[in-house]
Enzyme design. Structure first.
Site, PDB file in Angstrom:
ATOM      1  N   LYS A  52       0.739  -1.047  -0.165  1.00  0.00           N
ATOM      2  CA  LYS A  52      -0.056  -0.090  -0.084  1.00  0.00           C
ATOM      3  C   LYS A  52       0.778   1.208  -0.062  1.00  0.00           C
ATOM      4  O   LYS A  52       1.668   1.548   0.918  1.00  0.00           O
ATOM      5  CB  LYS A  52      -0.718  -0.004   1.202  1.00  0.00           C
ATOM      6  CG  LYS A  52      -1.707   1.504   1.353  1.00  0.00           C
ATOM      7  CD  LYS A  52      -2.538   1.265   2.596  1.00  0.00           C
ATOM      8  CE  LYS A  52      -3.459   2.665   2.841  1.00  0.00           C
ATOM      9  NZ  LYS A  52      -4.288   2.652   4.104  1.00  0.00           N
ATOM     10  N   SER A 109      -8.576   3.903   2.417  1.00  0.00           N
ATOM     11  CA  SER A 109      -7.515   4.527   1.559  1.00  0.00           C
ATOM     12  C   SER A 109      -6.380   3.343   0.814  1.00  0.00           C
ATOM     13  O   SER A 109      -5.875   3.643   0.019  1.00  0.00           O
ATOM     14  CB  SER A 109      -6.460   5.394   2.315  1.00  0.00           C
ATOM     15  OG  SER A 109      -6.015   4.754   3.665  1.00  0.00           O
ATOM     16  N   SER A 133     -10.045   1.788   6.672  1.00  0.00           N
ATOM     17  CA  SER A 133      -9.359   1.686   5.289  1.00  0.00           C
ATOM     18  C   SER A 133      -8.927   0.498   4.633  1.00  0.00           C
ATOM     19  O   SER A 133      -8.434   0.672   3.556  1.00  0.00           O
ATOM     20  CB  SER A 133      -8.035   2.690   5.294  1.00  0.00           C
ATOM     21  OG  SER A 133      -8.448   3.929   5.525  1.00  0.00           O
TER      22      SER A 133
END
Length: 355
Positions: A52, A109, A133
């Site tokens: 990520k 996210s 997220s």
């Protein structure tokens, strides 16, 4: 899992599909291929994975996966600057799109991580979850997502809200992640049926009726299949928004501290009598790229960032307009292995929607 995935195939798939999906910030083919000879002799045998964001390669989980023979192929998209509640991603080729509905966001996210897994580009991707997220993009992209118990794995978040997580095609992929990232991890087979309570709104959220209906239908299938049995008593919490913002900001006034404490007491009482809580992951379906308006997509997730409980998103089905919906499974603190065991049983009734 390691037998059916190879780095070259993952890189080729990313090259074909990512200009359309925009899941990756960058891809590192030369570096990935250079790792292969040494990685192939280790337990993960060169399993490709994504990390990520631009800092993901330096994260604890990525380092542990590499040490076990995993091969990072690139970093995935996260929201661009100026984002508030637009859960989205911005990749190297542009705005990250939901693979099921390109006109909708994949969530965030951990946006690109979810898309990369949902599109079959990699079998798993790292994520982090400070308000939902991992779970939100997992739900909206139709993949499995796990937020670990707060503090179980190292996190750079000083507020204590963000916990390490993983996005994978199934709970088995998340077990692969934990087996190599968490020292001493051992799978736990659940004794079924497991007592569970379902809440469509945790007592305060305004959940889209169709989203609630999809999840309610999934819960009924689990009851019918003997995976869970309905528990007496529900779980109603106070809206955690004010407390979450206060903790994130580093200044927690007494009212917000009391709100957090009260929710902790309610959750402690709940898990003392019931091992599993079931809810929708989000109160809404994937929104357009312009944002969700005033709706908090985090309404049903961030209470468990405040409390520290492990939580997972399992695909529950689709709304009539083709949007994936996630079923959230929440267990007591430290019960991550038990949670993954239950998630595997759930998937046998609600099969994963990606291979």
């Amino acid at each position: 899992m390691t037998e059916s995935w190879d780095v070259r195939g993952a890189l080729a798939a990313i090259g074909r599909e990512d200009p359309r999906l925009c899941a990756f910030l960058d891809v590192r083919p030369e570096e990935a291929l250079a790792r292969l000879p040494a990685a192939s002799r280790l337990p993960l045998a060169g399993l490709p994975f994504a990390v990520k964001g631009p800092a993901g390669i330096r994260g604890y989980a990525a380092r542990r996966l590499i040490a076990a023979g995993g091969v990072p192929v690139g970093s995935t998209s996260v929201p661009g600057p100026g984002t508030r509640w637009q859960t989205w991603g911005l990749g190297a080729h542009g705005r990250t799109v939901n693979p099921w509905r390109p006109d909708r966001t994949p969530g965030g996210s951990s946006a690109g991580s979810a898309v990369a897994v949902a599109a079959g580009l990699v079998p798993l991707a790292t994520g982090s979850d400070g308000a939902g997220s991992v779970r939100i993009p997992a739900a909206w992209c139709g993949v499995f997502g796990l937020k670990t118990t707060n503090g179980l794995l190292p996190s750079p978040d000083r507020s204590g809200l963000a916990s390490a997580g993983v996005l994978a095609a199934s709970a088995a992929g998340a077990e692969t992640y934990l087996r190599h990232v968490l020292d001493g991890y051992a799978p736990v087979a659940p004794v079924l049926p497991l007592s569970a309570a379902y809440s469509p709104d945790l007592g305060f959220a305004e959940t889209d009726p169709e989203v609630a209906a999809v999840v309610r239908g999934a819960v009924r299938r689990l009851v019918a299949a003997g995976v869970v049995r309905p528990a007496g008593g529900g779980c109603e919490l106070l809206d955690p928004a004010a407390a979450w913002h206060a903790v994130r900001g580093g200044d927690v006034p007494p009212p917000e501290a009391e709100l957090r404490g009260e929710n902790d007491r309610r959750l402690d009482a709940f898990f003392a009598r019931t091992p599993l809580l079931l809810t929708p992951v989000t109160p809404n379906r994937p929104h357009g790229h312009e944002g969700p308006g005033e709706t908090y997509s985090t309404s049903l997730t961030w209470a468990f960032n405040l409390s520290g409980h492990p939580a997972a998103s399992v695909p529950a089905g689709f709304t009539a307009d083709g949007c994936p919906v996630g079923l959230q499974l929440v267990a007591d603190r430290g019960r991550d292995a038990e949670l993954l065991g239950v998630a595997g049983a759930v998937e046998r009734v609600l099969p994963p929607v990606v291979g």
